[in-house]
Design a protein around this motif. Structure first.
Motif, PDB file in Angstrom:
ATOM      1  N   ALA A   1       0.974  -1.524  -0.497  1.00 34.10           N
ATOM      2  CA  ALA A   1       0.200   0.105   0.713  1.00 34.10           C
ATOM      3  C   ALA A   1       1.156   1.198   0.369  1.00 34.10           C
ATOM      4  O   ALA A   1       0.444   2.367  -0.902  1.00 34.10           O
ATOM      5  CB  ALA A   1      -0.812  -0.010   1.160  1.00 34.10           C
ATOM      6  N   ALA A   2       1.956   1.418   0.721  1.00 36.12           N
ATOM      7  CA  ALA A   2       3.155   2.483   0.973  1.00 36.12           C
ATOM      8  C   ALA A   2       3.549   2.754  -0.302  1.00 36.12           C
ATOM      9  O   ALA A   2       3.653   3.390  -1.263  1.00 36.12           O
ATOM     10  CB  ALA A   2       3.845   2.165   1.278  1.00 36.12           C
ATOM     11  N   LEU A   3       3.999   1.179  -1.342  1.00 39.59           N
ATOM     12  CA  LEU A   3       4.512   1.495  -2.664  1.00 39.59           C
ATOM     13  C   LEU A   3       3.635   2.058  -3.447  1.00 39.59           C
ATOM     14  O   LEU A   3       3.562   3.008  -4.709  1.00 39.59           O
ATOM     15  CB  LEU A   3       5.296   0.322  -3.099  1.00 39.59           C
ATOM     16  N   VAL A   4       2.235   1.764  -3.617  1.00 34.49           N
ATOM     17  CA  VAL A   4       1.211   2.485  -4.468  1.00 34.49           C
ATOM     18  C   VAL A   4       0.915   4.045  -4.119  1.00 34.49           C
ATOM     19  O   VAL A   4       1.267   4.625  -5.715  1.00 34.49           O
ATOM     20  CB  VAL A   4       0.160   1.376  -4.540  1.00 34.49           C
ATOM     21  N   LEU A   5       1.056   4.059  -3.294  1.00 29.76           N
ATOM     22  CA  LEU A   5       0.353   5.567  -2.626  1.00 29.76           C
ATOM     23  C   LEU A   5       2.070   6.763  -2.801  1.00 29.76           C
ATOM     24  O   LEU A   5       2.198   7.450  -3.425  1.00 29.76           O
ATOM     25  CB  LEU A   5       0.192   5.906  -1.200  1.00 29.76           C
ATOM     26  N   ASP A   6       3.573   6.205  -2.762  1.00 25.27           N
ATOM     27  CA  ASP A   6       4.808   6.398  -3.290  1.00 25.27           C
ATOM     28  C   ASP A   6       4.422   6.775  -4.702  1.00 25.27           C
ATOM     29  O   ASP A   6       5.012   8.310  -5.447  1.00 25.27           O
ATOM     30  CB  ASP A   6       5.608   5.498  -2.875  1.00 25.27           C
ATOM     31  N   ARG A   7       4.288   5.264  -5.774  1.00 27.94           N
ATOM     32  CA  ARG A   7       4.036   6.005  -7.224  1.00 27.94           C
ATOM     33  C   ARG A   7       2.740   6.947  -7.492  1.00 27.94           C
ATOM     34  O   ARG A   7       3.252   7.479  -9.026  1.00 27.94           O
ATOM     35  CB  ARG A   7       3.620   4.802  -7.785  1.00 27.94           C
ATOM     36  N   LEU A   8       1.785   6.675  -6.723  1.00 26.40           N
ATOM     37  CA  LEU A   8       0.517   8.268  -6.978  1.00 26.40           C
ATOM     38  C   LEU A   8       0.994   9.482  -6.749  1.00 26.40           C
ATOM     39  O   LEU A   8       0.551  10.415  -7.100  1.00 26.40           O
ATOM     40  CB  LEU A   8      -0.278   7.976  -6.313  1.00 26.40           C
ATOM     41  N   SER A   9       2.012  10.226  -5.644  1.00 29.28           N
ATOM     42  CA  SER A   9       2.710  10.624  -5.278  1.00 29.28           C
ATOM     43  C   SER A   9       3.584  11.040  -6.404  1.00 29.28           C
ATOM     44  O   SER A   9       4.162  11.715  -6.979  1.00 29.28           O
ATOM     45  CB  SER A   9       3.587  11.216  -3.854  1.00 29.28           C
ATOM     46  N   VAL A  10       4.430  10.743  -6.870  1.00 25.73           N
ATOM     47  CA  VAL A  10       4.951  11.172  -8.263  1.00 25.73           C
ATOM     48  C   VAL A  10       4.359  11.356  -9.650  1.00 25.73           C
ATOM     49  O   VAL A  10       5.281  12.326  -9.767  1.00 25.73           O
ATOM     50  CB  VAL A  10       6.112   9.223  -8.919  1.00 25.73           C
ATOM     51  N   ARG A  11       3.450  11.149  -9.667  1.00 26.91           N
ATOM     52  CA  ARG A  11       2.318  11.300 -10.515  1.00 26.91           C
ATOM     53  C   ARG A  11       2.305  12.546 -10.319  1.00 26.91           C
ATOM     54  O   ARG A  11       1.748  13.563 -11.168  1.00 26.91           O
ATOM     55  CB  ARG A  11       1.117  11.027 -10.713  1.00 26.91           C
ATOM     56  N   ARG A  12       1.947  12.916  -8.878  1.00 26.96           N
ATOM     57  CA  ARG A  12       1.049  14.361  -8.645  1.00 26.96           C
ATOM     58  C   ARG A  12       2.669  15.898  -8.043  1.00 26.96           C
ATOM     59  O   ARG A  12       2.019  16.279  -7.617  1.00 26.96           O
ATOM     60  CB  ARG A  12      -0.099  14.048  -7.440  1.00 26.96           C
ATOM     61  N   SER A  13       3.894  15.614  -8.401  1.00 30.83           N
ATOM     62  CA  SER A  13       4.268  15.755  -8.069  1.00 30.83           C
ATOM     63  C   SER A  13       4.640  17.493  -8.781  1.00 30.83           C
ATOM     64  O   SER A  13       3.920  16.945  -9.860  1.00 30.83           O
ATOM     65  CB  SER A  13       6.212  15.245  -7.965  1.00 30.83           C
ATOM     66  N   SER A  14       5.114  17.991  -8.008  1.00 30.33           N
ATOM     67  CA  SER A  14       4.806  19.330  -8.883  1.00 30.33           C
ATOM     68  C   SER A  14       7.029  20.068  -8.934  1.00 30.33           C
ATOM     69  O   SER A  14       7.630  19.360  -8.142  1.00 30.33           O
ATOM     70  CB  SER A  14       4.709  20.336  -8.467  1.00 30.33           C
ATOM     71  N   HIS A  15       6.825  21.091  -9.055  1.00 28.21           N
ATOM     72  CA  HIS A  15       8.367  21.328  -9.702  1.00 28.21           C
ATOM     73  C   HIS A  15       8.444  22.428  -9.116  1.00 28.21           C
ATOM     74  O   HIS A  15       7.980  23.780  -9.141  1.00 28.21           O
ATOM     75  CB  HIS A  15       8.999  21.699 -10.957  1.00 28.21           C
ATOM     76  N   ALA A  16       9.727  23.250  -8.737  1.00 27.53           N
ATOM     77  CA  ALA A  16       9.503  24.702  -7.939  1.00 27.53           C
ATOM     78  C   ALA A  16      10.995  24.889  -7.769  1.00 27.53           C
ATOM     79  O   ALA A  16      12.816  24.243  -8.470  1.00 27.53           O
ATOM     80  CB  ALA A  16       9.264  24.786  -6.783  1.00 27.53           C
ATOM     81  N   VAL A  17      11.596  26.300  -8.037  1.00 28.97           N
ATOM     82  CA  VAL A  17      12.909  27.031  -8.146  1.00 28.97           C
ATOM     83  C   VAL A  17      12.908  27.413  -6.763  1.00 28.97           C
ATOM     84  O   VAL A  17      11.799  28.177  -6.354  1.00 28.97           O
ATOM     85  CB  VAL A  17      12.842  28.162  -9.486  1.00 28.97           C
ATOM     86  N   VAL A  18      14.259  26.425  -5.641  1.00 30.08           N
ATOM     87  CA  VAL A  18      14.384  26.836  -4.891  1.00 30.08           C
ATOM     88  C   VAL A  18      15.727  28.541  -4.920  1.00 30.08           C
ATOM     89  O   VAL A  18      16.095  27.943  -5.643  1.00 30.08           O
ATOM     90  CB  VAL A  18      14.710  26.658  -3.213  1.00 30.08           C
ATOM     91  N   GLU A  19      15.837  29.472  -3.672  1.00 27.04           N
ATOM     92  CA  GLU A  19      17.233  30.245  -3.898  1.00 27.04           C
ATOM     93  C   GLU A  19      17.868  30.134  -2.440  1.00 27.04           C
ATOM     94  O   GLU A  19      16.866  30.303  -1.714  1.00 27.04           O
ATOM     95  CB  GLU A  19      16.629  31.493  -4.152  1.00 27.04           C
ATOM     96  N   SER A  20      18.856  30.269  -2.679  1.00 25.81           N
ATOM     97  CA  SER A  20      19.179  29.996  -1.328  1.00 25.81           C
ATOM     98  C   SER A  20      19.322  31.634  -0.303  1.00 25.81           C
ATOM     99  O   SER A  20      19.363  32.472  -0.952  1.00 25.81           O
ATOM    100  CB  SER A  20      20.460  29.937  -1.629  1.00 25.81           C
ATOM    101  N   VAL A  21      19.073  31.464   1.169  1.00 25.15           N
ATOM    102  CA  VAL A  21      19.026  32.324   1.411  1.00 25.15           C
ATOM    103  C   VAL A  21      20.092  33.030   2.507  1.00 25.15           C
ATOM    104  O   VAL A  21      21.395  31.839   2.960  1.00 25.15           O
ATOM    105  CB  VAL A  21      18.891  32.150   2.318  1.00 25.15           C
ATOM    106  N   PRO A  22      21.166  33.983   1.687  1.00 20.96           N
ATOM    107  CA  PRO A  22      22.682  34.987   2.538  1.00 20.96           C
ATOM    108  C   PRO A  22      22.680  34.341   3.974  1.00 20.96           C
ATOM    109  O   PRO A  22      21.527  34.431   4.946  1.00 20.96           O
ATOM    110  CB  PRO A  22      22.709  35.784   2.355  1.00 20.96           C
ATOM    111  N   GLU A  23      24.380  34.096   4.697  1.00 18.62           N
ATOM    112  CA  GLU A  23      24.478  33.628   5.846  1.00 18.62           C
ATOM    113  C   GLU A  23      23.598  34.954   6.607  1.00 18.62           C
ATOM    114  O   GLU A  23      23.620  34.635   7.988  1.00 18.62           O
ATOM    115  CB  GLU A  23      25.334  33.424   6.339  1.00 18.62           C
ATOM    116  N   ASP A  24      23.949  36.261   6.107  1.00 26.45           N
ATOM    117  CA  ASP A  24      23.615  37.244   7.277  1.00 26.45           C
ATOM    118  C   ASP A  24      22.009  37.750   7.537  1.00 26.45           C
ATOM    119  O   ASP A  24      21.766  38.204   8.435  1.00 26.45           O
ATOM    120  CB  ASP A  24      24.638  38.648   6.277  1.00 26.45           C
ATOM    121  N   ASP A  25      21.218  36.958   6.618  1.00 30.95           N
ATOM    122  CA  ASP A  25      20.329  37.354   6.109  1.00 30.95           C
ATOM    123  C   ASP A  25      18.965  35.734   6.883  1.00 30.95           C
ATOM    124  O   ASP A  25      18.104  36.149   7.413  1.00 30.95           O
ATOM    125  CB  ASP A  25      19.351  37.552   4.627  1.00 30.95           C
ATOM    126  N   ALA A  26      19.945  34.945   7.248  1.00 36.90           N
ATOM    127  CA  ALA A  26      19.700  34.209   8.190  1.00 36.90           C
ATOM    128  C   ALA A  26      19.500  34.238   8.971  1.00 36.90           C
ATOM    129  O   ALA A  26      18.301  33.444  10.343  1.00 36.90           O
ATOM    130  CB  ALA A  26      20.432  32.681   7.817  1.00 36.90           C
TER     131      ALA A  26
END
Length: 135
Positions: free
Chosen positions: A100-125
């Motif tokens: 059941a976990a494998l089936v749900l994992d395969r379904l989550s791969v189909r519903r995945s989305s792509h995003a762009v992330v950027e790092s936070v400079p250390e002085d702003d962290a």
């Protein structure tokens, strides 16, 4: 000469330096001071251990129903029947929970989305709120 001026070549006075110089670039071709951007895949994947534990517990419940709920042979003790079916029920439940976990994992791969992330400079962290500081 003021205290801010210095003798000798500096970054702006050095040969090849000055206002016309392009900023240093990192490996991706971005200016060196800019935050690093990276593409990531976002998805909700199930945790396997809870599925395996739940499957094992359901196997124990099924073994208890078989051993104590159904009429049995008087030659066998109900405790030994429960132990026998519990071993088989836990093994089968873990397999079913993992499937059941494998089936749900395969379904989550189909519903995945792509995003762009950027790092936070250390002085702003330090300006970011902590995850535990939710009021």
């Amino acid at each position: 000469m003021s205290s801010l001026e210095s003798h000798g070549p500096s970054g702006d006075d050095a040969p090849g330096g000055g206002a016309g110089k392009e900023p240093a670039r990192d490996r991706a071709g971005e200016p060196a001071g800019s935050p690093e951007r990276r593409g990531v895949t976002v998805r909700r994947a199930p945790r396997y251990v809870p599925f395996l534990i739940l499957g094992g517990l359901l196997g124990i419940a099924v073994a208890a129903i078989i051993a104590f709920g159904l009429p049995g042979d008087a030659t066998y003790d109900r405790g030994s029947v429960f132990g026998f079916f519990m071993v088989m029920g836990v093994a089968g439940g873990v397999v079913v929970g993992g499937a059941a976990a494998l089936v749900l994992d395969r379904l989550s791969v189909r519903r995945s989305s792509h995003a762009v992330v950027e790092s936070v400079p250390e002085d702003d962290a330090g300006d970011l709120p902590d995850a535990g500081d939710r009021s």
